[in-house]
Design an enzyme around this catalytic site. Structure first.
Site, short mmCIF file in Angstrom:
data_model
loop_
_atom_site.label_atom_id
_atom_site.label_comp_id
_atom_site.label_asym_id
_atom_site.label_seq_id
_atom_site.Cartn_x
_atom_site.Cartn_y
_atom_site.Cartn_z
N MET A 31 0.88 -1.38 -0.18
CA MET A 31 -0.25 0.05 -0.15
C MET A 31 0.76 1.26 -0.24
SD MET A 31 -3.18 -0.94 1.70
CE MET A 31 -2.45 -0.70 3.73
N GLU A 36 12.70 -0.24 4.60
CA GLU A 36 12.77 -1.67 4.66
C GLU A 36 12.60 -3.18 3.74
OE1 GLU A 36 16.50 -3.63 3.42
OE2 GLU A 36 15.58 -1.36 2.97
N HIS A 38 9.82 -3.64 2.51
CA HIS A 38 9.31 -3.72 1.86
C HIS A 38 10.53 -4.12 0.37
CE1 HIS A 38 5.67 -0.89 3.57
NE2 HIS A 38 5.11 -1.85 2.80
N GLY A 148 5.10 -10.54 3.24
CA GLY A 148 5.88 -10.12 4.84
C GLY A 148 4.98 -11.50 5.84
N SER A 187 5.22 1.28 8.54
CA SER A 187 4.67 2.20 7.72
C SER A 187 3.68 3.30 8.44
CB SER A 187 3.52 2.51 6.61
OG SER A 187 4.53 1.37 5.62
#
Length: 279
Positions: A31, A36, A38, A148, A187
């Site tokens: 999104m 890091e 991602h 993840g 995020s």
């Protein structure tokens, strides 16, 4: 060269040319507001696939709170710049109308693994996740999808839907990437105050200690109770849950012979943090 594509038609033209050349395509759905964690997924895809797509789409269907949706950071230019370092071949950043055109009425719903924990706290959330992931896998026509393990329940939902719907894609779960102090990269961490950021690593420390105590023979309930108390004493406003579950089914589990996962969610600075570890 990293190319930004906004439409399904253009993306499919690119992907089908890759397939014709015999290239394997990996996709990393995100999104945006990349960090890091991602990038580690994209690097894993880069190692295992000839072509890599990172999707950036803030999916309105998986937000329960409209304010949470409006506050979610949109940083496409910065994200694309970061992805050049991998590099990925394509950033797919569709508009909402490209994903959910007028008249869109379909929902993908996964039972079982979607129902407890996050599913209980955020009704409808995983329907939104399952729907958009199904769409993104179909849009990109990727052979591998990279997710993840920080969102462990989400990973189980995606794995289940791919198996149940016979989708021709392999789901790859990748290790959680953490800051030096143990905080899982997210995020949402950007929304913490300085003081909150200093407190946040207590979540990982508390559940890690609880997991160690359970392995050493302490009762599950006692270890979890102590972890929650540690977090509240540190300054967390609310501990929504800390639970020990079967790693695959997410049903309650007291069988140490089966893979188990401790999952937690808590509020700090008005920000909802989640984490999980194997037990």
């Amino acid at each position: 060269m990293t190319e930004i594509i906004h439409t399904v038609a253009e993306l499919r033209q690119r992907v089908r040319a890759w397939r014709a050349a015999g290239d394997m395509t990996g996709v990393v759905p995100t999104m945006g507001a990349l960090h890091e964690g991602h990038l580690s997924l994209a690097r894993r895809a880069r190692l295992e696939c000839e072509r890599v797509i990172t999707t950036i789409f803030v999916n309105p269907r998986q937000f329960n709170n409209p304010d949470d949706l409006s506050r979610y950071p949109r940083t496409l230019d910065a994200d694309a710049a970061l992805l050049k370092s991998v590099p990925v071949d394509v950033v797919f950043a569709p508009d909402v109308n490209e994903v959910y055109p007028d008249g869109f009425i379909t929902t993908v719903s996964v039972g079982g693994v979607s129902e407890p924990l996050e599913g209980r706290m955020r009704p409808g959330h995983f329907d939104g996740v399952a729907t958009v992931v199904t769409k993104l896998l179909g849009m990109t026509e990727a052979q591998r999808g990279y997710f993840g393990q920080k969102d462990w329940q989400q990973l189980q939902v995606v794995t289940r839907l791919v198996a149940d719907l016979n989708l021709p894609v392999q789901i790859v779960g990748c290790e959680t990437v953490r800051e030096a102090d143990g905080l899982a990269m997210s995020s949402r961490n950007r929304q913490l105050t300085g003081a909150g950021r200093n407190i946040a690593p207590v979540l990982y420390a508390a559940i890690s200690r609880a997991a160690d105590e359970i392995r050493d023979g302490q009762s599950d309930r006692m270890a979890i109770r102590e972890a929650a108390e540690t977090m509240r004493n540190a300054g967390f406003e609310r501990v929504e849950y800390i639970e020990l579950r079967d790693a695959g089914t997410l049903m309650p589990s007291d069988d140490p012979k089966r893979p188990r996962r401790m999952l937690a969610a808590a509020w700090l600075d008005g920000v909802r943090l989640i984490d999980n570890i194997p037990v």
